[in-house]
Design an enzyme around this catalytic site. Sequence first.
Site, short mmCIF file in Angstrom:
data_model
loop_
_atom_site.label_atom_id
_atom_site.label_comp_id
_atom_site.label_asym_id
_atom_site.label_seq_id
_atom_site.Cartn_x
_atom_site.Cartn_y
_atom_site.Cartn_z
N GLY A 1 47.46 62.10 91.48
CA GLY A 1 48.68 61.43 91.05
C GLY A 1 49.04 61.68 89.60
N ASN B 1 49.82 49.06 90.20
CA ASN B 1 48.38 49.22 90.44
C ASN B 1 47.57 48.03 89.96
OD1 ASN B 1 49.35 50.40 87.89
ND2 ASN B 1 47.19 50.75 87.45
N GLN C 1 49.92 53.95 94.73
CA GLN C 1 49.36 52.74 95.35
C GLN C 1 50.04 52.37 96.66
OE1 GLN C 1 46.67 51.08 94.39
NE2 GLN C 1 46.33 52.22 92.51
N SER D 1 48.29 60.30 95.81
CA SER D 1 46.91 60.73 95.55
C SER D 1 46.03 60.39 96.73
CB SER D 1 46.40 60.04 94.28
OG SER D 1 45.11 60.50 93.95
N ALA D 2 45.25 61.36 97.20
CA ALA D 2 44.49 61.22 98.44
C ALA D 2 43.43 60.14 98.40
CB ALA D 2 43.84 62.56 98.81
N HIS D 3 42.75 59.97 97.27
CA HIS D 3 41.61 59.05 97.25
C HIS D 3 42.02 57.58 97.29
CE1 HIS D 3 41.31 57.58 92.94
NE2 HIS D 3 42.21 58.54 92.81
N THR E 1 43.61 78.66 92.31
CA THR E 1 43.04 78.73 93.66
C THR E 1 43.10 77.38 94.35
OG1 THR E 1 41.54 80.47 92.93
CG2 THR E 1 40.95 79.30 94.96
N CYS F 1 39.26 48.45 77.76
CA CYS F 1 38.64 48.79 76.48
C CYS F 1 39.30 50.05 75.95
CB CYS F 1 37.14 49.01 76.67
SG CYS F 1 36.26 49.27 75.13
#
Length: 380
Positions: free
Chosen positions: A72, A152, A180, A200-202, A238, A325
Site C-alpha cells: 500500500g 487504520n 484497510q 495491500s495483500a497482508h 522482476t 514513538c
Amino acid sequence: MKKEIYFDHAATTTMWPRVQRVMEPYMQEKYMNASAHYDGAKQAKAAIEEAREKIAQMMDASPEEIYFTSGGSEADNWVIKSIAGEYKNKGIEIVTDTIEHHAVLNSCSFLEELGYSVSYVNPDEKGIVHPNAVAEAMGPKMNLVSIMYGNNEIGTIEPIEDICRLVHARGGLFHTDAVQAVGQIPVSLKKLSVDALSASAHKFHGPKGVGFLFVRKSVEIPSFIHGGSQEKGKRAGTENVAGIVGMAEALSISVNQMEKSMEYVSRLRDYMIGRILYECPDCRLNGSYNRLPGNVNISFADVEASTLLILLEESGICASAGSACNTGKSRLSHVIEAIRVPERYAPGTVRFTLGVENTRQEVDYTIRVLKESLYLLREL
C-alpha cells in the site's frame, strides 16, 4: 508458553493456508523469471496475468487497470507523486486530510517541499471527512484529492462516494487509500467512481510485500520505477510471482466469504465495545459508529497506553496503541490529535482490531485482564 490472543489485525493478518499452498510452486519448481522467454518463464508470466484478471474480477475493474506493487505504501507514493508530476503544467493542487496514513501524508509533505500546493482538511470529532470541507479546500486549478476509505486507527469509514462525485464535478482526480477496506468490506470499482485506489495483500490474509494500485483507464499515470518493461513499463523490476498469485487467492477467499465474515466480526466488535464501555470506568470510544468491522479504538482516562499494553502482553494479548514513538520521544497519534480526544483520555488510547479467528471467549478474557490492569494502573 502462554496462549497468544491476537487483536491487531489492522497491522497485519495471518496468511490463509490455501494462499500458502498456491504460492509454493512459484517458489520451487515454477521459480523462473516471468520476463524470460522459455516455457517455465512463460508459465510464470501467465500466472501473473491470471492473478491480474482474478483481482480485477473481485474489484469490478478491468485487468489493464490493475498494477502490482510492493504494498500500500508504494501504491500511495506512486499515484500521488506521479499524478502530481503528470499534471504539473496545469498547476495541480493537492487536497488530503489530517488523519491519512503516513504514506499519503509524507508523500504530500515531500511534494510541498518541491513547491506544490497541498491543503489539509480536518475531520470532525468522529473522524469523518465531510464533503463540504473538501470542497472548501479545493483550489481553482487542477485538483488531486486523496481521502482514505477506512481509517487504520479509529476505523471510521469515510463518505468516499459523495466526496468523489464532488471532486469530479469540479474537474479533479480522486484517489483513495483503501488498504484497510479491500477484503474487509465490499468495494466495487463499478459503483465507486474513484480514479485510483491502493490495496495491500497482508491486510486480507495474503503475503507481505505485495499489493496493487488500481488506475482507471481514463487517467494517465507515468512510470514510477524505471528500468525494464514490467507492468506495461510503468513499474520496473522482476515480478514477485508467488506474492502476486497469493494475493489474488487471498482476495478471492476474502471476497467470497465477506458477508459471513463481516457479520461475525462486526457482532464480536459490538460485543467488545459494549462490555468495555459498560464495565470499564472513564473510557470513550473513538471513531464513527459507521466503522470497519473489526475496529475497537478506546481511550482510557488517567493511564498511559504503553504501560497498559505491556500488562496486556504479559497476559498474552496483542493490541496496539493510538500513540506512537517518534525519534525516541513519545507523542500522541496524529489521528487522536486531529479528532480532538480530550487531554485526560488521549494518552490512554488502545486499538483492538478483531478478525474471523477471534472468539467471544478471547474477548471475555481480554476484558477481564483489561479491568484488572486498569485498576492496578489507576491505584499506583
